[in-house]
Write an enzyme that holds these catalytic residues in place. Sequence first.
Site, PDB file in Angstrom:
ATOM      1  N   ASP A 145      -5.198  78.937  -3.360  1.00 18.92           N
ATOM      2  CA  ASP A 145      -5.807  80.202  -3.772  1.00 18.92           C
ATOM      3  C   ASP A 145      -4.808  81.231  -4.267  1.00 18.92           C
ATOM      4  O   ASP A 145      -4.960  81.776  -5.360  1.00 18.92           O
ATOM      5  CB  ASP A 145      -6.615  80.784  -2.609  1.00 18.92           C
ATOM      6  CG  ASP A 145      -7.229  82.122  -2.969  1.00 18.92           C
ATOM      7  OD1 ASP A 145      -8.295  82.133  -3.604  1.00 18.92           O
ATOM      8  OD2 ASP A 145      -6.620  83.168  -2.651  1.00 18.92           O
ATOM      9  N   GLY A 173     -10.308  83.257  -4.970  1.00 20.71           N
ATOM     10  CA  GLY A 173     -10.403  82.185  -5.961  1.00 20.71           C
ATOM     11  C   GLY A 173     -11.161  80.996  -5.411  1.00 20.71           C
ATOM     12  O   GLY A 173     -12.033  80.419  -6.083  1.00 20.71           O
ATOM     13  N   ASP A 174     -10.846  80.596  -4.184  1.00 19.36           N
ATOM     14  CA  ASP A 174     -11.582  79.519  -3.529  1.00 19.36           C
ATOM     15  C   ASP A 174     -13.064  79.867  -3.397  1.00 19.36           C
ATOM     16  O   ASP A 174     -13.944  79.048  -3.681  1.00 19.36           O
ATOM     17  CB  ASP A 174     -11.015  79.271  -2.130  1.00 19.36           C
ATOM     18  CG  ASP A 174      -9.750  78.437  -2.149  1.00 19.36           C
ATOM     19  OD1 ASP A 174      -9.614  77.586  -3.042  1.00 19.36           O
ATOM     20  OD2 ASP A 174      -8.900  78.643  -1.270  1.00 19.36           O
ATOM     21  N   LEU A 175     -13.334  81.065  -2.915  1.00 20.04           N
ATOM     22  CA  LEU A 175     -14.717  81.455  -2.663  1.00 20.04           C
ATOM     23  C   LEU A 175     -15.522  81.518  -3.955  1.00 20.04           C
ATOM     24  O   LEU A 175     -16.670  81.059  -4.015  1.00 20.04           O
ATOM     25  CB  LEU A 175     -14.749  82.808  -1.944  1.00 20.04           C
ATOM     26  CG  LEU A 175     -14.126  82.799  -0.547  1.00 20.04           C
ATOM     27  CD1 LEU A 175     -13.954  84.210  -0.027  1.00 20.04           C
ATOM     28  CD2 LEU A 175     -14.973  81.975   0.418  1.00 20.04           C
ATOM     29  N   GLY A 178     -16.293  78.053  -5.199  1.00 17.16           N
ATOM     30  CA  GLY A 178     -17.405  77.506  -4.434  1.00 17.16           C
ATOM     31  C   GLY A 178     -18.744  78.077  -4.868  1.00 17.16           C
ATOM     32  O   GLY A 178     -19.739  77.352  -4.995  1.00 17.16           O
TER      33      GLY A 178
END
Length: 404
Positions: A145, A173-175, A178
Site C-alpha cells: 500500500d 490503496g488496498d481498501l 478492494g
Amino acid sequence: MSGPLDGVLVVDLTRALAGPHAAMMLGDLGARVIKVENPGSGDDTRGWGPPFVQPETGDRESTYFLSANRNKESIALDLKDDADREVLTGLLRRADVLLENFRPGTLARLGFGTDVLAELNPRLVTLSISGFGHDGPEGGRAGYDQIAQGEAGLMSLTGPGPDDPQRVGVPIGDLLAGMYGAYGVLAALIERERTGRGQVVRTSLLAAIVGVHAFQGTAWTVAGRAGRPQGNHHPSIAPYGLFRCKDGSVQLSCGSESLWRRLCGEFGLDPEAPGMATNGERVGNRQRVIELIEDAFAEHPAEELLARLAAAGIPAGKVRTIDQVYAWEQTLSQGLLVDVEHATLGRLRLPGPPLRFFSPGPDGETETTRREHAAPPVLDADGPAIRAEVARSADGVPMPPQVT
C-alpha cells in the site's frame, strides 16, 4: 436478513488487505465466502501486530486480521498438494466468484489459469487484484500500500507541504482496490444474467488510487497544473479547512459565496475586503484568509464556535479521535458497530458494514439491512465441513448456498 447476495458462493484465495476487503464486502451483502488459507500460518495478516488479542487458551488473533475477515469461513489448503488442489477444484466448479491477488501469472503456474477456470466453470466471475496492473512494463511488481500511495501520486498531494509527503493514515490503496474490485464483481454478476457466462475483472492498487485523483487529476490533464500538498486546507476553495481557536481547532467549509458572507456576518469580517470578494481571490490569498479567521476565532472555545457556525448554517465540525468516533451516538445510530461471537475470543465488537438497505412501502420504509454477522474465523475452522460438502457434491448432492 441474509442480504442481496444470498445464494452467491465466493471462493477467496486472497491475503493481506485488498482482496480480503473485497471478499468481506461481498460477505456483508449475504454471499457465502470461503476463505482459502495456507496451512499452518494462514493469511499473512494473522501475524500482523501488535496489537494482538490473546484469550486464555493462548491462541492469539491480530486485530488487523479481524478488520478484514468477518462473514467468512476458513479452510486451509496447500495448493501444491494434489489432494488439496482437488478440493479447490471442487469448490471452483460450484462457485460464482473467485477472488485472487497473487502476482500476475502465479495462479496459472498453480494450474488455475483463466483458460482452465473457464473450462471448469464457464459462469465463474474472477476478480484479480495486483499492485500495478497485470500487464505493461511494470505489471509484475509486488504491490504494497504505502509504495503504491507514493508511486500513484497520493503522497505528493498529502502532508503539510511539498517537502514533507505523507501517506494516508489507513492503507487506502488496498481498501480502494478492494472496493473497486467488489464493484466490478457485482457488475460482472449482473452481466452474467444476460450472457450466461462469467468473466475476469482486473484492478490494481495503482488503478484504484488514480481512480480517485478526482479534481487533482483533471487539474493536471486539462489545466497542466500538478497538485501539491496544502496541509489541512483545500487547494481550490477558501476558506475550507482546519482553523485554530482558543482551546483547539475547528473545521469549516465555505463552498459558496453565500456561505462566505454568512461567516463574515457572524464574526464581523468584511466579505468585500481587497482580495476576499471571490473564491478565486481568496484561494490566491489563502494565508491571509486563514489569519483573518483564526484572529476572529482566537478568543472563542471550539464548542462555542461549532454552535455559532451551526446556527449560521455554515458546515463545520471537530476532529475526533478514533475512540471518540466509536463512542459517538451518530456512529452508533448508523449501524457502524456490530457484535459477533468469536470462536476463541468470545464476544467482540467490530466496525460494521457501511451500507444500509430499506424497502419502501405505503406505510413508509422498512429497513432490510443484515443484522447478524459472523466473526472472522480461526484458521481452518470450517475445513472439515467444507471438505465433506465438496465430497458430497461430487456425488451429486449440491453444496448449500450458505452455512448458518
